[in-house]
Design a protein around this motif. Sequence first.
Motif, PDB file in Angstrom:
ATOM      1  N   VAL A 282     -21.827  25.772 -49.167  1.00 39.70           N
ATOM      2  CA  VAL A 282     -22.356  24.449 -49.708  1.00 39.70           C
ATOM      3  C   VAL A 282     -21.006  23.031 -50.736  1.00 39.70           C
ATOM      4  CG1 VAL A 282     -23.741  22.620 -49.775  1.00 39.70           C
ATOM      5  CG2 VAL A 282     -24.364  24.912 -48.778  1.00 39.70           C
ATOM      6  N   SER A 283     -21.360  23.526 -51.961  1.00 47.13           N
ATOM      7  CA  SER A 283     -20.818  23.018 -52.745  1.00 47.13           C
ATOM      8  C   SER A 283     -19.168  24.137 -53.338  1.00 47.13           C
ATOM      9  CB  SER A 283     -21.434  22.586 -54.010  1.00 47.13           C
ATOM     10  OG  SER A 283     -22.596  21.949 -52.786  1.00 47.13           O
ATOM     11  N   ARG A 284     -18.840  25.248 -52.405  1.00 50.07           N
ATOM     12  CA  ARG A 284     -17.526  25.873 -53.476  1.00 50.07           C
ATOM     13  C   ARG A 284     -17.080  26.392 -52.180  1.00 50.07           C
ATOM     14  NH1 ARG A 284     -19.424  31.485 -53.439  1.00 50.07           N
ATOM     15  NH2 ARG A 284     -20.763  31.100 -51.586  1.00 50.07           N
ATOM     16  N   PHE A 285     -15.765  25.375 -52.933  1.00 46.54           N
ATOM     17  CA  PHE A 285     -14.176  25.862 -51.898  1.00 46.54           C
ATOM     18  C   PHE A 285     -13.122  26.905 -52.818  1.00 46.54           C
ATOM     19  CE2 PHE A 285     -16.504  22.194 -51.110  1.00 46.54           C
ATOM     20  CZ  PHE A 285     -16.323  21.956 -49.320  1.00 46.54           C
ATOM     21  N   ALA A 286     -12.405  27.255 -51.732  1.00 48.27           N
ATOM     22  CA  ALA A 286     -10.867  28.180 -52.670  1.00 48.27           C
ATOM     23  C   ALA A 286     -10.412  27.423 -52.470  1.00 48.27           C
ATOM     24  CB  ALA A 286     -11.427  29.037 -51.587  1.00 48.27           C
ATOM     25  N   ALA A 287      -8.984  27.468 -53.188  1.00 47.62           N
ATOM     26  CA  ALA A 287      -7.665  26.248 -52.914  1.00 47.62           C
ATOM     27  C   ALA A 287      -6.281  26.847 -53.296  1.00 47.62           C
ATOM     28  CB  ALA A 287      -8.015  24.964 -53.306  1.00 47.62           C
ATOM     29  N   ARG A 288      -5.290  26.605 -52.892  1.00 47.72           N
ATOM     30  CA  ARG A 288      -4.007  26.522 -53.211  1.00 47.72           C
ATOM     31  C   ARG A 288      -2.998  25.457 -52.658  1.00 47.72           C
ATOM     32  NH1 ARG A 288      -1.506  32.070 -49.984  1.00 47.72           N
ATOM     33  NH2 ARG A 288      -0.002  31.779 -51.431  1.00 47.72           N
ATOM     34  N   ASP A 289      -1.978  25.323 -54.170  1.00 47.65           N
ATOM     35  CA  ASP A 289      -1.738  24.166 -54.259  1.00 47.65           C
ATOM     36  C   ASP A 289       0.087  24.081 -54.701  1.00 47.65           C
ATOM     37  OD1 ASP A 289      -1.156  21.273 -54.646  1.00 47.65           O
ATOM     38  OD2 ASP A 289      -1.210  21.364 -56.496  1.00 47.65           O
ATOM     39  N   PHE A 290       0.482  23.783 -53.854  1.00 47.24           N
ATOM     40  CA  PHE A 290       2.423  24.070 -53.579  1.00 47.24           C
ATOM     41  C   PHE A 290       3.272  22.488 -54.090  1.00 47.24           C
ATOM     42  CE2 PHE A 290       0.009  26.643 -50.291  1.00 47.24           C
ATOM     43  CZ  PHE A 290       0.522  27.982 -50.807  1.00 47.24           C
ATOM     44  N   ALA A 291       3.444  22.332 -55.003  1.00 45.32           N
ATOM     45  CA  ALA A 291       4.511  21.936 -55.251  1.00 45.32           C
ATOM     46  C   ALA A 291       6.175  21.819 -55.088  1.00 45.32           C
ATOM     47  CB  ALA A 291       3.801  21.398 -56.423  1.00 45.32           C
ATOM     48  N   PRO A 292       6.232  22.380 -55.026  1.00 48.36           N
ATOM     49  CA  PRO A 292       8.190  22.549 -55.022  1.00 48.36           C
ATOM     50  C   PRO A 292       8.503  20.948 -55.128  1.00 48.36           C
ATOM     51  CG  PRO A 292       7.296  22.981 -52.534  1.00 48.36           C
ATOM     52  CD  PRO A 292       6.217  22.474 -53.507  1.00 48.36           C
ATOM     53  N   LEU A 293       8.706  20.045 -54.651  1.00 49.20           N
ATOM     54  CA  LEU A 293       8.629  18.934 -54.933  1.00 49.20           C
ATOM     55  C   LEU A 293       9.142  18.721 -56.648  1.00 49.20           C
ATOM     56  CD1 LEU A 293      10.020  16.650 -53.477  1.00 49.20           C
ATOM     57  CD2 LEU A 293       7.867  14.994 -53.051  1.00 49.20           C
ATOM     58  N   LEU A 294       8.154  18.909 -57.553  1.00 52.31           N
ATOM     59  CA  LEU A 294       7.803  18.534 -58.059  1.00 52.31           C
ATOM     60  C   LEU A 294       8.812  19.664 -59.506  1.00 52.31           C
ATOM     61  CD1 LEU A 294       3.918  17.328 -58.720  1.00 52.31           C
ATOM     62  CD2 LEU A 294       6.231  15.636 -58.600  1.00 52.31           C
ATOM     63  N   GLY A 295       9.094  21.524 -58.584  1.00 54.51           N
ATOM     64  CA  GLY A 295       9.530  22.174 -59.512  1.00 54.51           C
ATOM     65  C   GLY A 295       8.114  23.210 -59.505  1.00 54.51           C
ATOM     66  N   ILE A 296       7.137  22.830 -58.783  1.00 51.92           N
ATOM     67  CA  ILE A 296       6.341  23.620 -59.177  1.00 51.92           C
ATOM     68  C   ILE A 296       5.326  24.807 -57.541  1.00 51.92           C
ATOM     69  CG2 ILE A 296       4.190  24.460 -60.024  1.00 51.92           C
ATOM     70  CD1 ILE A 296       3.977  21.959 -61.574  1.00 51.92           C
ATOM     71  N   PRO A 297       6.555  26.416 -57.520  1.00 52.79           N
ATOM     72  CA  PRO A 297       6.746  26.595 -56.088  1.00 52.79           C
ATOM     73  C   PRO A 297       5.279  26.418 -55.729  1.00 52.79           C
ATOM     74  CG  PRO A 297       7.917  27.874 -57.592  1.00 52.79           C
ATOM     75  CD  PRO A 297       7.466  26.836 -58.313  1.00 52.79           C
ATOM     76  N   GLU A 298       4.162  27.320 -56.118  1.00 50.77           N
ATOM     77  CA  GLU A 298       2.590  27.000 -56.165  1.00 50.77           C
ATOM     78  C   GLU A 298       1.816  26.853 -57.272  1.00 50.77           C
ATOM     79  OE1 GLU A 298      -0.870  30.220 -54.523  1.00 50.77           O
ATOM     80  OE2 GLU A 298       0.999  30.132 -54.123  1.00 50.77           O
ATOM     81  N   ASP A 299       1.062  26.184 -57.742  1.00 49.23           N
ATOM     82  CA  ASP A 299       0.146  25.730 -58.646  1.00 49.23           C
ATOM     83  C   ASP A 299      -0.722  26.965 -59.085  1.00 49.23           C
ATOM     84  OD1 ASP A 299       0.602  24.232 -61.193  1.00 49.23           O
ATOM     85  OD2 ASP A 299      -1.075  22.750 -60.742  1.00 49.23           O
ATOM     86  N   PRO A 300      -1.423  27.593 -59.757  1.00 49.82           N
ATOM     87  CA  PRO A 300      -1.890  28.718 -59.998  1.00 49.82           C
ATOM     88  C   PRO A 300      -3.426  27.754 -60.088  1.00 49.82           C
ATOM     89  CG  PRO A 300      -0.651  29.273 -61.131  1.00 49.82           C
ATOM     90  CD  PRO A 300      -0.238  27.578 -61.052  1.00 49.82           C
ATOM     91  N   VAL A 301      -4.266  26.768 -60.604  1.00 48.31           N
ATOM     92  CA  VAL A 301      -5.416  26.443 -60.420  1.00 48.31           C
ATOM     93  C   VAL A 301      -4.838  24.799 -61.197  1.00 48.31           C
ATOM     94  CG1 VAL A 301      -7.623  26.269 -61.932  1.00 48.31           C
ATOM     95  CG2 VAL A 301      -6.269  28.247 -61.340  1.00 48.31           C
ATOM     96  N   THR A 302      -5.814  24.113 -60.048  1.00 46.33           N
ATOM     97  CA  THR A 302      -5.418  22.233 -60.614  1.00 46.33           C
ATOM     98  C   THR A 302      -6.158  21.576 -60.545  1.00 46.33           C
ATOM     99  OG1 THR A 302      -3.332  22.838 -58.698  1.00 46.33           O
ATOM    100  CG2 THR A 302      -3.229  20.574 -59.418  1.00 46.33           C
TER     101      THR A 302
END
Length: 302
Positions: A208-228
């Motif tokens: 209900v109030s829990r989500f999993a996520a992945r964040d991809f920011a290659p434009l900022l020089g970060i292929p995948e940010d671990p926890v955002t």
Amino acid sequence: MIAYSEVSAFTSTPGQGNRAGVVLDASALSEAEMRELAAFLGAPETVFVTRMALSRTGPSAVRVRYFTPTQEVDFCGHATLALGLLLAQGGHWRGEALELETLAGRVPLRLLSEAGVPHQVWMQQQRHEVRPLPTTLRTELAEALGIDSRMVHRGLPMAAASTGLWSAFVPLLDPTILDALDPDLERIAMLSAALDVGSVYAYAPMGVSRFAARDFAPLLGIPEDPVTGSAGGALMALLARAGHLPVRGGRACGVIYQGHAIGSPGEVEVEVEMRGVGDVMAVHVGGCAVLEREGIWKRGQG
């Protein structure tokens, strides 16, 4: 010679969460030197304190700048949390009123302690902003993430949102799909530039109030940010605004689990203040952090 620390944020376990560089005294550093040191550390973001005005009797203010290994950004949630922990552990901050002065605006911090030991840092993020994304982009975003558009959740919001740094939020049907993503980072960078966002943030419901996520920011020089932290706050506000989070006493709370797919799990706690239906008043993001190591950087070292 400049002293720096490396802190893992949104975790209490060394080696997990999201690593941030922290420089408590960057008043003598030029912008070029901040860029050089951030690249040397190689953390997703490094926060530099350029002015510290602390008071035991009144409000305190700390001016900061954030750099990825390749560029400056207006705000970074996990580096803010890491800085708060170091200020508390170093005795600079004991829980009195404290604001960070960032390029995105002022960010109030709140310290939670257990038995006198700093335990969690909470930040009030910037005003929540939303820009709709056309549904015609669903296929393009899905393909950039390496999946079929049928795996995109039709019942959860797909939009661009910000509480200090813009991201494009793409809902997926379940965490299994999220873990199996095979992103085309070049395509994600092109889409990010076209949408004027810093990252593409994929998320999936776990409860209900829990989500999993992945964040991809290659434009900022970060292929995948671990926890955002910044994107986590923006996501929960987006969900609360759209009526997808329970609201009790004018507050919607939730947790985001991120970093598991790349071996750096962390948890982002979010509290959204609401007024009426769909009206976000404030977004608060909190979590733990742990000091990993300290070092000295010599100008021209890297």
